[in-house]
Motif scaffolding. Structure first.
Motif, mmCIF file in Angstrom:
data_model
loop_
_atom_site.group_PDB
_atom_site.id
_atom_site.type_symbol
_atom_site.label_atom_id
_atom_site.label_comp_id
_atom_site.label_asym_id
_atom_site.label_seq_id
_atom_site.Cartn_x
_atom_site.Cartn_y
_atom_site.Cartn_z
ATOM 1 N N UNK A 89 44.494 29.673 47.343
ATOM 2 C CA UNK A 89 45.011 30.080 45.799
ATOM 3 C C UNK A 89 43.766 29.974 44.882
ATOM 4 N N UNK A 90 43.322 30.882 44.109
ATOM 5 C CA UNK A 90 42.373 30.880 43.080
ATOM 6 C C UNK A 90 42.627 31.548 41.726
ATOM 7 N N UNK A 91 42.330 30.522 40.650
ATOM 8 C CA UNK A 91 42.573 30.797 39.457
ATOM 9 C C UNK A 91 41.740 31.951 38.868
ATOM 10 N N UNK A 92 42.445 33.092 38.231
ATOM 11 C CA UNK A 92 41.779 34.163 38.094
ATOM 12 C C UNK A 92 41.056 34.036 36.703
ATOM 13 N N UNK A 93 41.169 32.684 36.002
ATOM 14 C CA UNK A 93 40.558 32.870 34.722
ATOM 15 C C UNK A 93 38.816 32.967 34.759
ATOM 16 N N UNK A 94 38.321 32.434 35.953
ATOM 17 C CA UNK A 94 37.054 32.739 36.165
ATOM 18 C C UNK A 94 36.702 33.134 37.572
ATOM 19 N N UNK A 95 36.479 34.504 37.564
ATOM 20 C CA UNK A 95 36.343 35.080 38.814
ATOM 21 C C UNK A 95 34.610 35.368 39.065
ATOM 22 N N UNK A 96 33.886 34.598 38.233
ATOM 23 C CA UNK A 96 32.600 34.818 38.378
ATOM 24 C C UNK A 96 31.615 34.249 39.665
ATOM 25 N N UNK A 97 32.319 33.260 40.463
ATOM 26 C CA UNK A 97 31.872 32.837 41.665
ATOM 27 C C UNK A 97 32.665 33.250 42.741
ATOM 28 N N UNK A 98 33.501 34.132 42.633
ATOM 29 C CA UNK A 98 34.488 34.650 43.868
ATOM 30 C C UNK A 98 33.671 35.272 44.917
ATOM 31 N N UNK A 99 32.521 36.029 44.830
ATOM 32 C CA UNK A 99 32.085 36.854 45.880
ATOM 33 C C UNK A 99 30.989 35.977 46.501
ATOM 34 N N UNK A 100 30.613 34.494 45.687
ATOM 35 C CA UNK A 100 29.770 33.958 46.401
ATOM 36 C C UNK A 100 30.488 32.631 47.183
ATOM 37 N N UNK A 101 31.762 32.611 46.974
ATOM 38 C CA UNK A 101 32.395 31.515 47.933
ATOM 39 C C UNK A 101 32.146 31.770 49.460
ATOM 40 N N UNK A 102 31.832 30.779 50.403
ATOM 41 C CA UNK A 102 31.695 31.129 51.629
ATOM 42 C C UNK A 102 32.797 31.745 52.470
ATOM 43 N N UNK A 103 33.812 31.575 52.050
ATOM 44 C CA UNK A 103 35.148 32.105 52.698
ATOM 45 C C UNK A 103 35.082 33.593 52.705
ATOM 46 N N UNK A 104 34.306 34.137 51.401
ATOM 47 C CA UNK A 104 34.606 35.505 51.138
ATOM 48 C C UNK A 104 32.847 36.082 51.689
ATOM 49 N N UNK A 105 32.157 35.553 52.403
ATOM 50 C CA UNK A 105 30.741 36.042 52.989
ATOM 51 C C UNK A 105 30.778 36.108 54.504
ATOM 52 N N UNK A 106 31.098 37.396 55.055
ATOM 53 C CA UNK A 106 31.002 37.447 56.507
ATOM 54 C C UNK A 106 29.483 37.042 57.001
ATOM 55 N N UNK A 107 29.390 36.621 58.176
ATOM 56 C CA UNK A 107 28.116 36.357 58.652
ATOM 57 C C UNK A 107 27.296 37.860 58.968
ATOM 58 N N UNK A 108 28.151 38.793 59.168
ATOM 59 C CA UNK A 108 27.356 40.220 59.520
ATOM 60 C C UNK A 108 28.207 41.184 58.734
ATOM 61 N N UNK A 109 27.681 42.287 58.309
ATOM 62 C CA UNK A 109 28.184 43.539 57.947
ATOM 63 C C UNK A 109 28.214 44.633 58.942
#
Length: 352
Positions: free
Chosen positions: A131-151
């Motif tokens: 669960x993630x607070x929507x107040x600050x989404x600036x770091x969302x795409x840099x979270x490790x859980x959101x970064x696949x090793x390969x595209x």
């Protein structure tokens, strides 16, 4: 390099689907109070970035469905969300519904909402959801859980492939006739081929993402898979599936160990999107036929997890019986006396 065949690794957490609230999360304001809500700064780029990484997205919002979808369409964002749950249910109910419709584990979901109460309600009911607070989404795409090793090509096209699945499912619901006739109408083509250099990234992605239809639950790194693909003792095969509605992509892996008098299926996994397509049975019967033609025994390894019961059933249905159990490892063997032919509803192309 020495091949690591003993245990592999258990799946590490990666987010497969981000579930968004709408009011004061994707847009500023409350739609029911003001139809002129505005998009939050940077939200479109975040949504498109997650989509390009193969992370699915959906909606869990208490709102009027038609009004909310019309606003998303106005913002040109409606196409990015599959199975949106816009209703008056609890957020946890909506999140569970999305997980069930996509057929993924709730531990691979993230839920974004501006209201602490809503996040706590989801956390209490489904504690494994991130669960993630929507107040600050600036770091969302840099979270490790959101970064696949390969595209990979499959990840880049994941949403489109799921949308094709939705179309197939709607057609299946309306189909009047036996299941086999519906499968025949799809004109499916299954391919099995050795993993090549260009397949290795997708092969690793499959081991990381596939939980339910995975006979061991293990993951293997790019380097380990490359070793298997170039080994004389181990062979690694990748499966692809297409039908008249488009491609399912690269949907499965087979890892085989070859000895003089016995073949062992070390790993068999398939995307949950092909669960109802009979692919597992087709693949196992083909391997069984090859083993019988070569005059060798056929065994398979299975490690039970809390999610892969279906693969146990698949082995049993194909005539495998348990001959050994060591800690959590179960070894099956097949007598090769009951081998089914390739069903009429699928065309098999093999390069082994």
């Amino acid at each position: 390099m020495e091949l690591k065949m003993a245990k592999g690794k258990k799946n590490s957490k990666r987010i497969k689907c981000v579930v968004w609230d709408l009011d004061n999360t994707i847009w500023n304001g409350i739609l029911l109070e003001d139809k002129n809500v505005t998009l939050r700064n940077g939200i479109t780029d975040i949504i498109k970035t997650l989509d390009s990484r193969g992370i699915l997205q959906s909606i869990a919002s208490r709102n009027d469905y038609n009004s909310a979808m019309e606003k998303l369409k106005e913002f040109k964002l409606d196409e990015y969300f599959i199975y949106p749950q816009i209703n008056w249910n609890s957020k946890s109910t909506s999140v569970l519904t999305i997980a069930n419709l996509i057929n993924i584990g709730t531990d691979t979901l993230a839920f974004i909402d501006d209201q602490q109460f809503e996040r706590e309600e989801v956390s209490f009911s489904i504690p494994e959801v991130l669960c993630i607070d929507a107040i600050d989404l600036s770091g969302l795409i840099d979270m490790p859980e959101m970064i696949p090793r390969f595209l990979t090509d499959d990840s880049k096209n994941r949403r489109i492939m799921y949308m094709s699945d939705i179309k197939r499912n709607l057609i299946e619901e309306k189909f009047d006739g036996p299941q086999e006739k519906f499968l025949e109408s799809l004109e499916m083509e299954l391919t099995i081929a050795p993993v090549e250099e260009g397949d290795l990234e997708r092969a690793e992605e499959l081991t990381v993402r596939t939980h339910q239809l995975n006979t061991t639950g293990y993951t293997y790194s790019y380097e380990e898979l490359k070793s298997f693909s170039s080994s004389d003792r181990y062979k690694l095969f990748i499966m692809g599936l297409n039908d008249k509605y488009g491609t399912y992509g690269k949907i499965g892996l087979i890892l085989m160990e070859y000895d003089d008098d016995v073949w062992i299926i070390k790993l068999l996994l398939m995307s949950c999107r092909v669960m109802s397509r009979g692919v597992g049975t087709v693949v196992l019967n083909y391997i069984m036929k090859m083993a019988k033609d070569k005059g060798v025994k056929l065994r398979a390894e299975f490690v039970p997890t809390d999610k892969n019961r279906m693969m146990y059933v698949t082995y049993k249905f194909a005539g495998f019986r348990e001959v050994e159990e060591n800690d959590s490892l179960v070894v099956f063997e097949n007598s090769l006396e009951r081998i089914q032919g390739i069903p009429n509803y699928i065309k098999l192309k093999v390069n082994i």
